[in-house]
Scaffold this motif. Structure first.
Motif, PDB file in Angstrom:
ATOM      1  N   TYR A  19      -4.300  14.580 -14.172  1.00 40.77           N
ATOM      2  CA  TYR A  19      -4.580  15.879 -13.541  1.00 40.77           C
ATOM      3  C   TYR A  19      -3.708  16.058 -12.299  1.00 40.77           C
ATOM      4  N   ASP A  42      -4.867  10.048 -20.316  1.00 46.73           N
ATOM      5  CA  ASP A  42      -5.791  11.187 -20.357  1.00 46.73           C
ATOM      6  C   ASP A  42      -5.094  12.457 -19.877  1.00 46.73           C
ATOM      7  N   SER A 135     -17.213  16.398 -22.507  1.00 49.17           N
ATOM      8  CA  SER A 135     -17.008  16.097 -21.092  1.00 49.17           C
ATOM      9  C   SER A 135     -17.912  17.014 -20.279  1.00 49.17           C
ATOM     10  N   ASN A 136     -18.464  16.481 -19.231  1.00 51.85           N
ATOM     11  CA  ASN A 136     -19.346  17.236 -18.324  1.00 51.85           C
ATOM     12  C   ASN A 136     -20.616  17.738 -19.019  1.00 51.85           C
ATOM     13  N   GLN A 157     -17.174  12.329 -20.920  1.00 55.25           N
ATOM     14  CA  GLN A 157     -16.332  12.061 -19.746  1.00 55.25           C
ATOM     15  C   GLN A 157     -16.937  12.803 -18.556  1.00 55.25           C
ATOM     16  N   SER A 184     -12.394  10.902 -11.880  1.00 55.18           N
ATOM     17  CA  SER A 184     -12.366  10.765 -10.410  1.00 55.18           C
ATOM     18  C   SER A 184     -12.981   9.424 -10.000  1.00 55.18           C
ATOM     19  N   LEU A 186     -11.938   7.010  -8.339  1.00 52.24           N
ATOM     20  CA  LEU A 186     -11.679   6.571  -6.956  1.00 52.24           C
ATOM     21  C   LEU A 186     -12.256   7.576  -5.963  1.00 52.24           C
ATOM     22  N   ARG A 188     -11.483  10.488  -5.727  1.00 53.96           N
ATOM     23  CA  ARG A 188     -10.277  11.184  -5.254  1.00 53.96           C
ATOM     24  C   ARG A 188      -9.687  10.538  -4.000  1.00 53.96           C
ATOM     25  N   LYS A 227      -6.128   8.485 -11.566  1.00 52.01           N
ATOM     26  CA  LYS A 227      -4.817   9.155 -11.505  1.00 52.01           C
ATOM     27  C   LYS A 227      -4.044   8.586 -10.326  1.00 52.01           C
ATOM     28  N   GLY A 229       0.031   9.035  -8.536  1.00 48.34           N
ATOM     29  CA  GLY A 229       1.362   9.630  -8.631  1.00 48.34           C
ATOM     30  C   GLY A 229       2.452   8.636  -8.304  1.00 48.34           C
ATOM     31  N   HIS A 233       0.797   2.860  -6.479  1.00 47.68           N
ATOM     32  CA  HIS A 233      -0.619   3.093  -6.816  1.00 47.68           C
ATOM     33  C   HIS A 233      -0.883   2.809  -8.300  1.00 47.68           C
ATOM     34  N   ASN A 237      -3.625  -0.082  -9.264  1.00 48.09           N
ATOM     35  CA  ASN A 237      -4.849   0.201 -10.022  1.00 48.09           C
ATOM     36  C   ASN A 237      -4.958  -0.633 -11.298  1.00 48.09           C
TER      37      ASN A 237
HETATM   38  N1  LIG Z   1     -13.110  15.981 -17.522  1.00 47.22           N
HETATM   39  C1  LIG Z   1     -12.997  16.557 -16.345  1.00 47.22           C
HETATM   40  O1  LIG Z   1     -13.584  17.618 -16.075  1.00 47.22           O
HETATM   41  C2  LIG Z   1     -12.139  15.891 -15.302  1.00 47.22           C
HETATM   42  C3  LIG Z   1     -12.257  16.275 -13.962  1.00 47.22           C
HETATM   43  C4  LIG Z   1     -11.480  15.627 -13.010  1.00 47.22           C
HETATM   44  C5  LIG Z   1     -10.593  14.620 -13.404  1.00 47.22           C
HETATM   45  N2  LIG Z   1     -10.477  14.277 -14.726  1.00 47.22           N
HETATM   46  C6  LIG Z   1      -9.541  13.207 -15.187  1.00 47.22           C
HETATM   47  O2  LIG Z   1      -9.751  12.039 -14.396  1.00 47.22           O
HETATM   48  C7  LIG Z   1      -8.537  11.651 -13.768  1.00 47.22           C
HETATM   49  C8  LIG Z   1      -8.795  10.959 -12.453  1.00 47.22           C
HETATM   50  O3  LIG Z   1      -9.552  11.764 -11.577  1.00 47.22           O
HETATM   51  P1  LIG Z   1      -8.964  12.473 -10.271  1.00 47.22           P
HETATM   52  O4  LIG Z   1      -7.506  12.705 -10.441  1.00 47.22           O
HETATM   53  O5  LIG Z   1      -9.836  13.639  -9.998  1.00 47.22           O
HETATM   54  O6  LIG Z   1      -9.258  11.444  -9.085  1.00 47.22           O
HETATM   55  P2  LIG Z   1      -9.093   9.880  -8.788  1.00 47.22           P
HETATM   56  O7  LIG Z   1      -8.407   9.192  -9.897  1.00 47.22           O
HETATM   57  O8  LIG Z   1     -10.414   9.397  -8.346  1.00 47.22           O
HETATM   58  O9  LIG Z   1      -8.166   9.892  -7.485  1.00 47.22           O
HETATM   59  C9  LIG Z   1      -6.831  10.282  -7.475  1.00 47.22           C
HETATM   60  C10 LIG Z   1      -6.362  10.204  -6.018  1.00 47.22           C
HETATM   61  O10 LIG Z   1      -6.418   8.850  -5.579  1.00 47.22           O
HETATM   62  C11 LIG Z   1      -5.150   8.443  -5.090  1.00 47.22           C
HETATM   63  N3  LIG Z   1      -4.909   7.055  -5.477  1.00 47.22           N
HETATM   64  C12 LIG Z   1      -4.739   6.581  -6.739  1.00 47.22           C
HETATM   65  N4  LIG Z   1      -4.526   5.255  -6.727  1.00 47.22           N
HETATM   66  C13 LIG Z   1      -4.545   4.877  -5.421  1.00 47.22           C
HETATM   67  C14 LIG Z   1      -4.375   3.625  -4.776  1.00 47.22           C
HETATM   68  N5  LIG Z   1      -4.157   2.519  -5.470  1.00 47.22           N
HETATM   69  N6  LIG Z   1      -4.463   3.600  -3.419  1.00 47.22           N
HETATM   70  C15 LIG Z   1      -4.695   4.732  -2.712  1.00 47.22           C
HETATM   71  N7  LIG Z   1      -4.874   5.943  -3.283  1.00 47.22           N
HETATM   72  C16 LIG Z   1      -4.796   6.022  -4.632  1.00 47.22           C
HETATM   73  C17 LIG Z   1      -4.145   9.361  -5.768  1.00 47.22           C
HETATM   74  O11 LIG Z   1      -2.994   9.448  -4.961  1.00 47.22           O
HETATM   75  P3  LIG Z   1      -1.502   9.499  -5.568  1.00 47.22           P
HETATM   76  O12 LIG Z   1      -1.505  10.499  -6.677  1.00 47.22           O
HETATM   77  O13 LIG Z   1      -0.687   9.898  -4.386  1.00 47.22           O
HETATM   78  O14 LIG Z   1      -1.140   8.139  -6.066  1.00 47.22           O
HETATM   79  C18 LIG Z   1      -4.939  10.671  -5.843  1.00 47.22           C
HETATM   80  O15 LIG Z   1      -4.863  11.356  -4.613  1.00 47.22           O
HETATM   81  C19 LIG Z   1      -7.765  12.974 -13.672  1.00 47.22           C
HETATM   82  O16 LIG Z   1      -6.401  12.781 -13.407  1.00 47.22           O
HETATM   83  C20 LIG Z   1      -8.063  13.569 -15.009  1.00 47.22           C
HETATM   84  O17 LIG Z   1      -7.256  12.952 -16.017  1.00 47.22           O
HETATM   85  C21 LIG Z   1     -11.254  14.887 -15.668  1.00 47.22           C
END
Ligand SMILES: NC(=O)c1ccc[n+]([C@@H]2O[C@H](COP(=O)([O-])OP(=O)(O)OC[C@H]3O[C@@H](n4cnc5c(N)ncnc54)[C@H](OP(=O)(O)O)[C@@H]3O)[C@@H](O)[C@H]2O)c1
Length: 276
Positions: A19, A42, A135-136, A157, A184, A186, A188, A227, A229, A233, A237
């Motif tokens: 995402y 994903d 999901s949700n 999910q 999410s 982590l 976020r 997620k 970038g 990271h 992870n």
């Molecule tokens: N089904 C749904 O409705 C739904 C909703 C939300 C998300 N999702 C899925 O779940 C995935 C993950 O959730 P998310 O993107 O919301 O949040 P997340 O994975 O909890 O957090 C992503 C954030 O954490 C940072 N991060 C990642 N690894 C890190 C590390 N090792 N150290 C420090 N910071 C780190 C990333 O920074 P950088 O990018 O700068 O590395 C980004 O800002 C999404 O990408 C998507 O595929 C699904």
């Protein structure tokens, strides 16, 4: 890597979320993830990056059969007809004949569930989605999907991290032979500031994020899709398979859950299960 067994299919418990990654950044991140060893990716129609994810998969040189690929159908395409058409578009963008898992991204109460499930099952039967899920969804909605329609879904999910309990959903999924995919995971990025997660991490030479991902996966029947970038990271992870948390540490992390821990709560959200 650790695996979850979903009706005989081994699914890598750690996946890579995409995402907010688009264009070259997405293509490069997907390639870097696959180089690091991730084999579970994903994406979703609404992320507007299926083409970039597809390009990353192709560029990596990793065999399609070695990758577990998930996409999700957006809310305006869940009717019978539009759903099947949208999956064909997703496959074209992803440059593949099938996804390993296809999810209904959010509940859409305006469209009869029977119609959504019929369309989902049709894509499944056609071999375009090897597994299907949602999901949700809440526990009540999951119950409808399974008991009323007998749909062979494998996962729900949902948002899941130390600050949000998903006990009700996880208990239900486990009780019905399914697994939870934690999005999410982590929180976020918010886990990095938590003192308990930092303290536990120091014992193992791990970051709070690594402790969190370990905690999720060590529960069993839970997959996590962080997620990232940056290459650092992405790699960080992935380094969560060389240590284990004690039962006491697992419980302490569970106790971080709080009633206002939910981060993702758009206007179209269902009436969520009460956080236990
Ligand atoms: N089904 C749904 O409705 C739904 C909703 C939300 C998300 N999702 C899925 O779940 C995935 C993950 O959730 P998310 O993107 O919301 O949040 P997340 O994975 O909890 O957090 C992503 C954030 O954490 C940072 N991060 C990642 N690894 C890190 C590390 N090792 N150290 C420090 N910071 C780190 C990333 O920074 P950088 O990018 O700068 O590395 C980004 O800002 C999404 O990408 C998507 O595929 C699904």
């Amino acid at each position: 890597m650790e695996f979850i067994n979903a009706r005989g299919t081994p699914i890598p418990a750690l996946g890579f979320g995409t995402y907010e990654l688009t264009g070259t950044a997405c293509r490069k991140a997907v390639t870097a993830a696959l180089e690091t060893g991730y084999r579970h990716i994903d994406t979703a129609q609404i992320y507007n990056n299926e083409s970039d994810v597809g390009a990353g998969l192709a560029e990596s040189g990793v065999k399609r059969g070695d990758i577990f690929l998930t996409t999700k159908v957006w809310m305006d395409r869940v009717n019978d007809g539009p759903l099947q058409k949208s999956v064909d578009e997703s496959l074209k963008h992803l440059k593949t004949d099938y996804v390993d898992l296809l999810l209904l991204h959010w509940p859409v109460p305006e469209v009869p569930l029977a119609e959504q499930i019929k369309a989902l099952r049709e894509v499944h039967s056609a071999g375009k989605a090897r597994l299907i899920g949602v999901s949700n969804y809440t526990v009540a909605m999951l119950r409808d999907v399974i008991e009323e329609f007998g749909a062979p879904i494998v996962t729900n999910q949902v948002e899941y991290h130390p600050f949000l309990s998903q006990k009700a959903i996880l208990d239900f999924l486990r009780g019905n032979g399914m697994f939870l995919t934690a999005y999410s995971p982590l929180a976020r990025g918010a886990v990095r500031d938590n003192s308990l997660l930092n303290e536990i991490g120091k014992r193992y030479g791990k970051t709070p994020g690594q402790v969190t991902l370990r905690w999720l996966i060590q529960q069993g029947s839970v997959a996590a899709i962080p997620k990232a970038g940056s290459p650092a990271h992405i790699k960080n992870n992935f380094e969560i398979f060389d240590f284990s948390l004690s039962p006491y540490e697992m419980e302490k992390i569970h106790a971080l859950a709080r009633p206002d821990g939910r981060l993702i709560n758009p206007g179209w959200s269902p009436h969520w299960d009460r956080a236990a």
